[in-house]
Design an enzyme around this catalytic site. Structure first.
Site, short mmCIF file in Angstrom:
data_model
loop_
_atom_site.label_atom_id
_atom_site.label_comp_id
_atom_site.label_asym_id
_atom_site.label_seq_id
_atom_site.Cartn_x
_atom_site.Cartn_y
_atom_site.Cartn_z
N HIS A 63 35.06 10.51 21.77
CA HIS A 63 35.11 9.07 21.98
C HIS A 63 36.15 8.64 23.00
O HIS A 63 36.35 7.45 23.22
CB HIS A 63 35.38 8.34 20.66
CG HIS A 63 34.30 8.49 19.65
ND1 HIS A 63 34.30 9.52 18.73
CD2 HIS A 63 33.16 7.76 19.41
CE1 HIS A 63 33.23 9.41 17.95
NE2 HIS A 63 32.52 8.37 18.35
N HIS A 107 53.67 56.61 10.53
CA HIS A 107 52.33 56.79 11.09
C HIS A 107 52.38 57.32 12.52
O HIS A 107 51.45 57.99 12.98
CB HIS A 107 51.54 55.48 11.05
CG HIS A 107 51.80 54.57 12.22
ND1 HIS A 107 52.97 53.87 12.37
CD2 HIS A 107 51.05 54.28 13.32
CE1 HIS A 107 52.93 53.16 13.48
NE2 HIS A 107 51.77 53.39 14.08
N ASP A 146 56.79 50.91 9.75
CA ASP A 146 56.00 52.13 9.59
C ASP A 146 56.21 53.09 10.75
O ASP A 146 55.36 53.24 11.63
CB ASP A 146 54.52 51.78 9.45
CG ASP A 146 53.68 52.97 8.99
OD1 ASP A 146 54.19 54.10 9.02
OD2 ASP A 146 52.52 52.76 8.60
N HIS A 174 49.74 58.62 16.50
CA HIS A 174 49.95 58.52 17.94
C HIS A 174 50.30 59.85 18.60
O HIS A 174 50.57 59.88 19.81
CB HIS A 174 51.08 57.51 18.22
CG HIS A 174 50.77 56.12 17.78
ND1 HIS A 174 49.58 55.49 18.05
CD2 HIS A 174 51.52 55.21 17.07
CE1 HIS A 174 49.59 54.28 17.54
NE2 HIS A 174 50.76 54.07 16.95
N ASP A 199 45.88 52.20 16.41
CA ASP A 199 46.28 51.30 15.33
C ASP A 199 45.15 50.38 14.90
O ASP A 199 44.88 50.20 13.72
CB ASP A 199 47.48 50.46 15.77
CG ASP A 199 48.76 51.26 15.84
OD1 ASP A 199 48.90 52.23 15.08
OD2 ASP A 199 49.62 50.92 16.67
#
Length: 443
Positions: free
Chosen positions: A109, A213, A210, A218, A360
Site C-alpha cells: 500500500h 571431531h 568440539d 577433517h 561438517d
C-alpha cells in the site's frame, strides 16, 4: 519474559552431571517454538559488524530467530534495529540484503518508513479521514541495540540484562580476536549464505567446543591440503575449555595450528611478527591462545575461528533447517595482501565449497535427520568427555576445564539453553559463574 506458565521442565532433557542430552531437543517442533520465544525473542544476538554499514543510511537485513529485522546506520553514527514488517498489513518492507536508502516503502500500500523505523508517509493519504491514524504510533518495532568493539548486537526484550552483563568476562577472550591492535577489525568481501538441513544447535555446539571431531572428520581434507600431513594435534597438557553464560572458547596455547590450517605462509609470517605486540597489548597468555587450534561460539547462535578468521551466524529456519551466514574478519591495519590471503584461506577451508566445511554440513544433516525415527529420538546422546576435568586457573576466567578434547563447553551451552527455556523472567536465570573482571577494562 512471558508471564505465561511454562509447563515443560527443559532440564529434564539432559543430565549434565552424568553427561547426556535428549535427542528430542534437535527434532520436535514444540521445543523449537519455545526456543523462538524463550531464547531468540529474549537474548542478545549478533546482527552485523560496524564495517558492513560504514555510512549514514546504510542498511543490512537479517533475522533474530525467525523475526526479520533491518539494521540501519543513522545520521549520528548510531545503529537502529527494527522489524522488517509493515505495520499496515504486515508485508516485508525490504527485500534487499543490504544497501543505502533514504526510506523503506512497502510494496502493498506504499507506506513509507525512514531509516529510523518511523512511519513517514502513506501513499494516497487522502483516503484517510483526519484522526484515522497517528503516524507517530505506527512505526516499526524497535529492538535494543548495543555493540562491543565492532560487533553489533540487539534484543527485543526490555528486561534483558545489558550487553556488558550478557557477555560478562567472555570479553576477556573476545579481545583476543577483536582488539589485537589499535585499528580493530572489519569484515572483508561479501557475506555468504548457505542453507543446511540440520538443527541450528549442531552448528553452535560444534564451534563452542568440539575439537575432537577435527582429528577424524577433517583429517583427509587437511592431508589433501598439506602434503599428506595429518591434522596438527593440540597439547592436551596445555589446552582448555572455558565458558560462561553459554558462551564458550576451546583452545590450545601453541599459537600455530589454526593459522597453519589456513594454508597461507605469508599470514603465518605476519602473525609471528605481530605476536610480540599482541603479547604487550593482551598479555602473554592471550597472545599464545590466538592462532592455536580453537573454536568459539557466543550464545545463542554466533561463532568464529580465531586464526582461520571465519565468522558466522546460525539462523534457525525450523527445527530441521538453518541458514548460515559467514564472513571473513581481519584486522583493519593489515596490509591488503594479508587480508586477501586470509580471505582465500577461508574460502578454501570454511566455506560452502571449502574442503573442511562440507564435512561438517554433511555430519550435521545426518545428526538431525536420523531423529525422524520415533525409537531413535527417544534415545540419549553422550556428552561426558572430560566431565571430571574442571580446574581453577589463576589467569583464565570462566568455567574452565583442562584439555581441548572435552565436552565441557557443550554441557555449559545446553545448561544455559535449559536455564533460559525454563525461566519466566531474567531474574529466574541462574547465575552459574562469578565474574572475575566485572566492571573492569578487559584489555
Amino acid at each position: 519474559m512471558s508471564n505465561r506458565r511454562l509447563e515443560n521442565d527443559y532440564s529434564r532433557y539432559m543430565d549434565l552431571k552424568e553427561g547426556w542430552v535428549d535427542r528430542r531437543i534437535f527434532w520436535e517442533q514444540e521445543i523449537y517454538e519455545q526456543e523462538l520465544e524463550q531464547i531468540f525473542a529474549k537474548a542478545w544476538q549478533f546482527i552485523a559488524h560496524d564495517s558492513m554499514m560504514p555510512n549514514p543510511n546504510d542498511f543490512y537485513t537479517t533475522y533474530m530467530g525467525e523475526d526479520g529485522v533491518i539494521a540501519a546506520r543513522q545520521k549520528d553514527g548510531s545503529v537502529k534495529v527494527f522489524l522488517n514488517s509493515c505495520t499496515h498489513r504486515g508485508n516485508k518492507i525490504c527485500y534487499a540484503d543490504d544497501g543505502n536508502t533514504r526510506n523503506f516503502t512497502c510494496n502493498y500500500h506504499g507506506w513509507a518508513f525512514g531509516t529510523d523505523g518511523e512511519l513517514k508517509g502513506l501513499s494516497n493519504e487522502h483516503v484517510y479521514d483526519e484522526g484515522d491514524i497517528d503516524k507517530s504510533k505506527w512505526g516499526l518495532k524497535q529492538a535494543r541495540v548495543d555493540s562491543y568493539k565492532g560487533l553489533i548486537f540487539a534484543t527485543f526484550d526490555e528486561e534483558a540484562p545489558s550487553l556488558e552483563e550478557f557477555l560478562g568476562d567472555f570479553r576477556w577472550y573476545l579481545d583476543i580476536m577483536l582488539d589485537q591492535d589499535d585499528g580493530g577489525t572489519e569484515f572483508i568481501g561479501g557475506g555468504i549464505k548457505n542453507y543446511i538441513n540440520a538443527n541450528w544447535k549442531f552448528g553452535v555446539e560444534n564451534f563452542v567446543g568440539d575439537a575432537y571431531h577435527a582429528l577424524w572428520t577433517h583429517d583427509s581434507g587437511f592431508k589433501a591440503m598439506n602434503n599428506n600431513e595429518g591434522f596438527p594435534p593440540a597439547d592436551p597438557t596445555d589446552s582448555y575449555h572455558a565458558s560462561m553464560n553459554g558462551h564458550g572458547w576451546e583452545f590450545g596455547t601453541e599459537g600455530l595450528a589454526d593459522i597453519a590450517i589456513l594454508g597461507q605462509p605469508k599470514v603465518l609470517e605476519y602473525y609471528e611478527k605481530m605476536r610480540p605486540k599482541m603479547a604487550e597489548r593482551l598479555g602473554e597468555m592471550r597472545s599464545k591462545i590466538f592462532g592455536s587450534l580453537a573454536s568459539v561460539s557466543l550464545f545463542p547462535n554466533c561463532s568464529f575461528l580465531p586464526g582461520i578468521q571465519t565468522f558466522r551466524v546460525w539462523l534457525p529456519r525450523g527445527p530441521h533447517k538453518f541458514e548460515m551466514r559467514m564472513w571473513t574478519i581481519v584486522n583493519k591495519n593489515m596490509p591488503d595482501e594479508i587480508k586477501q590471503a586470509i580471505n582465500i584461506g577461508c574460502m578454501q577451508t570454511f566455506n560452502p565449497a571449502g574442503v573442511l566445511e562440507m564435512d561438517d554440513g554433511e555430519n550435521w544433516e545426518g545428526n538431525t535427520s536420523v531423529n525422524k525415527g520415533v525409537v531413535t529420538r527417544r534415545g540419549k546422546l553422550h556428552y561426558g568427555c572430560g566431565i571430571n576435568r574442571r580446574i581453577e586457573h589463576e589467569e583464565l576466567p570462566g568455567i574452565v576445564y583442562a584439555s581441548q578434547f572435552n565436552d565441557a563447553n557443550q554441557r555449559q551451552f545446553y545448561e544455559r539453553w535449559a536455564d533460559l527455556m525454563n525461566a519466566k523472567s531474567w531474574d529466574q536465570v541462574p547465575t552459574r559463574y562469578t565474574p572475575r573482571y566485572a566492571g573492569k577494562k578487559t584489555v
